[in-house]
Design a protein around this motif. Structure first.
Motif, PDB file in Angstrom:
ATOM      1  N   THR A  69       0.825  -1.201   0.000  1.00  0.00           N
ATOM      2  CA  THR A  69       0.000   0.000   0.000  1.00  0.00           C
ATOM      3  C   THR A  69       0.865   1.259   0.000  1.00  0.00           C
ATOM      4  O   THR A  69       0.384   2.338  -0.334  1.00  0.00           O
ATOM      5  CB  THR A  69      -0.945   0.009   1.211  1.00  0.00           C
ATOM      6  OG1 THR A  69      -0.206  -0.288   2.397  1.00  0.00           O
ATOM      7  CG2 THR A  69      -2.047  -1.031   1.042  1.00  0.00           C
ATOM      8  N   ASP A  70       2.127   1.103   0.375  1.00  0.00           N
ATOM      9  CA  ASP A  70       3.130   2.156   0.201  1.00  0.00           C
ATOM     10  C   ASP A  70       4.142   1.595  -0.797  1.00  0.00           C
ATOM     11  O   ASP A  70       5.110   0.941  -0.408  1.00  0.00           O
ATOM     12  CB  ASP A  70       3.792   2.490   1.535  1.00  0.00           C
ATOM     13  CG  ASP A  70       4.758   3.658   1.434  1.00  0.00           C
ATOM     14  OD1 ASP A  70       4.749   4.334   0.391  1.00  0.00           O
ATOM     15  OD2 ASP A  70       5.518   3.886   2.392  1.00  0.00           O
ATOM     16  N   SER A  98      -2.765  -7.277   0.571  1.00  0.00           N
ATOM     17  CA  SER A  98      -2.393  -5.977   0.021  1.00  0.00           C
ATOM     18  C   SER A  98      -1.649  -5.069   0.987  1.00  0.00           C
ATOM     19  O   SER A  98      -0.798  -4.285   0.584  1.00  0.00           O
ATOM     20  CB  SER A  98      -3.650  -5.259  -0.485  1.00  0.00           C
ATOM     21  OG  SER A  98      -4.251  -6.010  -1.511  1.00  0.00           O
ATOM     22  N   ILE A 101      -2.879   0.523   6.234  1.00  0.00           N
ATOM     23  CA  ILE A 101      -2.721   1.950   5.975  1.00  0.00           C
ATOM     24  C   ILE A 101      -1.342   2.393   6.461  1.00  0.00           C
ATOM     25  O   ILE A 101      -1.035   2.279   7.653  1.00  0.00           O
ATOM     26  CB  ILE A 101      -3.822   2.751   6.685  1.00  0.00           C
ATOM     27  CG1 ILE A 101      -5.205   2.284   6.214  1.00  0.00           C
ATOM     28  CG2 ILE A 101      -3.650   4.253   6.439  1.00  0.00           C
ATOM     29  CD1 ILE A 101      -6.358   2.867   7.003  1.00  0.00           C
ATOM     30  N   ALA A 110      -3.991   4.349   0.541  1.00  0.00           N
ATOM     31  CA  ALA A 110      -3.504   2.968   0.598  1.00  0.00           C
ATOM     32  C   ALA A 110      -4.047   2.162  -0.578  1.00  0.00           C
ATOM     33  O   ALA A 110      -3.309   1.390  -1.215  1.00  0.00           O
ATOM     34  CB  ALA A 110      -3.903   2.324   1.916  1.00  0.00           C
ATOM     35  N   ARG A 111      -5.312   2.326  -0.886  1.00  0.00           N
ATOM     36  CA  ARG A 111      -5.893   1.588  -2.008  1.00  0.00           C
ATOM     37  C   ARG A 111      -5.295   2.045  -3.331  1.00  0.00           C
ATOM     38  O   ARG A 111      -5.126   1.240  -4.254  1.00  0.00           O
ATOM     39  CB  ARG A 111      -7.416   1.746  -1.988  1.00  0.00           C
ATOM     40  CG  ARG A 111      -8.060   0.918  -0.879  1.00  0.00           C
ATOM     41  CD  ARG A 111      -9.522   1.236  -0.667  1.00  0.00           C
ATOM     42  NE  ARG A 111     -10.122   0.284   0.282  1.00  0.00           N
ATOM     43  CZ  ARG A 111     -11.223   0.520   0.979  1.00  0.00           C
ATOM     44  NH1 ARG A 111     -11.869   1.678   0.837  1.00  0.00           N
ATOM     45  NH2 ARG A 111     -11.704  -0.393   1.809  1.00  0.00           N
ATOM     46  N   GLU A 112      -4.955   3.324  -3.440  1.00  0.00           N
ATOM     47  CA  GLU A 112      -4.281   3.798  -4.650  1.00  0.00           C
ATOM     48  C   GLU A 112      -2.906   3.149  -4.768  1.00  0.00           C
ATOM     49  O   GLU A 112      -2.448   2.830  -5.871  1.00  0.00           O
ATOM     50  CB  GLU A 112      -4.153   5.322  -4.623  1.00  0.00           C
ATOM     51  CG  GLU A 112      -3.550   5.915  -5.892  1.00  0.00           C
ATOM     52  CD  GLU A 112      -4.327   5.540  -7.148  1.00  0.00           C
ATOM     53  OE1 GLU A 112      -3.669   5.337  -8.196  1.00  0.00           O
ATOM     54  OE2 GLU A 112      -5.568   5.431  -7.096  1.00  0.00           O
ATOM     55  N   GLY A 113      -2.253   2.928  -3.623  1.00  0.00           N
ATOM     56  CA  GLY A 113      -0.962   2.232  -3.646  1.00  0.00           C
ATOM     57  C   GLY A 113      -1.088   0.818  -4.169  1.00  0.00           C
ATOM     58  O   GLY A 113      -0.195   0.310  -4.866  1.00  0.00           O
ATOM     59  N   VAL A 114      -2.200   0.155  -3.847  1.00  0.00           N
ATOM     60  CA  VAL A 114      -2.443  -1.189  -4.376  1.00  0.00           C
ATOM     61  C   VAL A 114      -2.550  -1.135  -5.896  1.00  0.00           C
ATOM     62  O   VAL A 114      -1.955  -1.953  -6.611  1.00  0.00           O
ATOM     63  CB  VAL A 114      -3.716  -1.801  -3.767  1.00  0.00           C
ATOM     64  CG1 VAL A 114      -3.997  -3.164  -4.380  1.00  0.00           C
ATOM     65  CG2 VAL A 114      -3.578  -1.924  -2.252  1.00  0.00           C
ATOM     66  N   SER A 117       0.865  -0.597  -7.448  1.00  0.00           N
ATOM     67  CA  SER A 117       1.716  -1.783  -7.333  1.00  0.00           C
ATOM     68  C   SER A 117       1.297  -2.866  -8.316  1.00  0.00           C
ATOM     69  O   SER A 117       2.152  -3.516  -8.938  1.00  0.00           O
ATOM     70  CB  SER A 117       1.652  -2.319  -5.897  1.00  0.00           C
ATOM     71  OG  SER A 117       2.137  -1.361  -4.983  1.00  0.00           O
ATOM     72  N   CYS A 146      -4.878  -5.378   5.382  1.00  0.00           N
ATOM     73  CA  CYS A 146      -5.412  -5.454   4.026  1.00  0.00           C
ATOM     74  C   CYS A 146      -6.575  -4.493   3.839  1.00  0.00           C
ATOM     75  O   CYS A 146      -7.648  -4.701   4.413  1.00  0.00           O
ATOM     76  CB  CYS A 146      -5.858  -6.882   3.712  1.00  0.00           C
ATOM     77  SG  CYS A 146      -6.331  -7.129   1.994  1.00  0.00           S
ATOM     78  N   VAL A 147      -6.366  -3.486   3.015  1.00  0.00           N
ATOM     79  CA  VAL A 147      -7.410  -2.497   2.774  1.00  0.00           C
ATOM     80  C   VAL A 147      -8.425  -2.979   1.737  1.00  0.00           C
ATOM     81  O   VAL A 147      -9.409  -2.292   1.465  1.00  0.00           O
ATOM     82  CB  VAL A 147      -6.810  -1.150   2.329  1.00  0.00           C
ATOM     83  CG1 VAL A 147      -5.995  -0.540   3.453  1.00  0.00           C
ATOM     84  CG2 VAL A 147      -5.979  -1.299   1.049  1.00  0.00           C
TER      85      VAL A 147
END
Length: 270
Positions: A69-70, A98, A101, A110-114, A117, A146-147
């Protein structure tokens, strides 16, 4: 193939059992095995690949990738190594948890990081013949592990990529509560994205250590027969892994846990 013949033993169910002994038990039982990176790395990737090949045991998944997420360069590099390991041992699927936060972030970032990735990793996975399997986890794990919490969300994340590159995990323990779960399974099947099917039961009350509170099959409230019916209806006929994180099981001898788990699986799918 009958449902009972689709049994795969996830090594985490007997976490402290020697990997070689677990593989040999699966060979004797005609079962598949889900491997974890830590024991694999301890034995060595090449040695593990030789072990499962010589034993004639199908590796049904490798756990785990993710925690991105990062999406730092280090996180992406580690996931690429995980893809390479999965390919080396013949695992068709790398399970992704995933991540939670990151400090200073929000669930949206965090979800944007998923998403970022997955975009970085999907071509690499496709090149190695490995499917990245997004595993939605129960919402109680959203902050730290896991987000991604529903099949619908996992499928939306997978949608930009070929099904061969990115799929989803149908894990009964994490999604049994979702009122939209049957629609999610049907959609996952229609899109060809069921990459892994896992069983664990939900027991009440949960143990104090929630992470290690997965119940033995038949000890909780999950309707495994319906999950089997719904997943079968999509045309998925792949292995069914039993993956139990449970302190009581972990304290027992591996062969005993394996035998009990295999019997419990046969009971709930018969």
């Amino acid at each position: 193939m009958s449902a009972a013949d689709r049994f795969s033993f996830n090594h985490a169910t007997a976490k402290f059992w020697d990997q070689r002994e677990a593989v040999e038990a699966c060979a004797r039982a005609g079962a598949g095995i889900g491997l974890w990176r830590e024991p694999l790395q301890e034995m060595g990737v090449e040695a593990t690949a030789k072990l499962v090949q010589d034993a004639g045991v199908a590796v049904t998944s490798l756990c785990r990738g993710g925690f991105f997420t990062d999406p730092t360069p280090e996180a992406i590099a580690d996931n690429k190594r995980a893809i390479e390991e999965a390919a080396a041992v013949g695992a068709p699927t790398l399970v992704l948890v995933s991540g939670g936060i990151p400090e200073g972030g929000t669930i949206d970032t965090a979800r944007e990081g998923v998403r970022e990735s997955l975009a970085a990793l999907a071509p690499y996975a496709l090149d190695h013949g490995v499917t990245l399997a997004i595993e939605p986890l129960h919402p109680m794990f959203a902050s730290d592990r896991c987000v991604v919490t529903t099949l619908a969300e996992a499928l939306d994340l997978a949608a930009p990529f070929a099904p061969e590159a990115v799929g989803v995990v149908v894990d009964t323990y994490h999604i049994w509560w979702d009122p939209q779960v049957w629609q999610g399974i049907a959609r996952a099947g229609a899109e060809g994205r069921i990459a892994s099917f896992q069983f664990a039961d939900w027991i009440t009350p949960l143990p104090a250590g929630v992470l290690t509170g997965r119940g033995q099959l038949g000890d909780g409230c999950i309707d495994f027969k319906r999950y089997l019916t719904e997943v079968n209806a999509t045309g998925f006929t792949g292995p069914i892994e039993v993956e139990l994180f449970n302190d009581t099981l972990w304290a027992r001898p591996g062969p005993e846990v394996f035998a009990e788990t295999k019997t419990a699986f046969e009971n709930v799918v018969s």
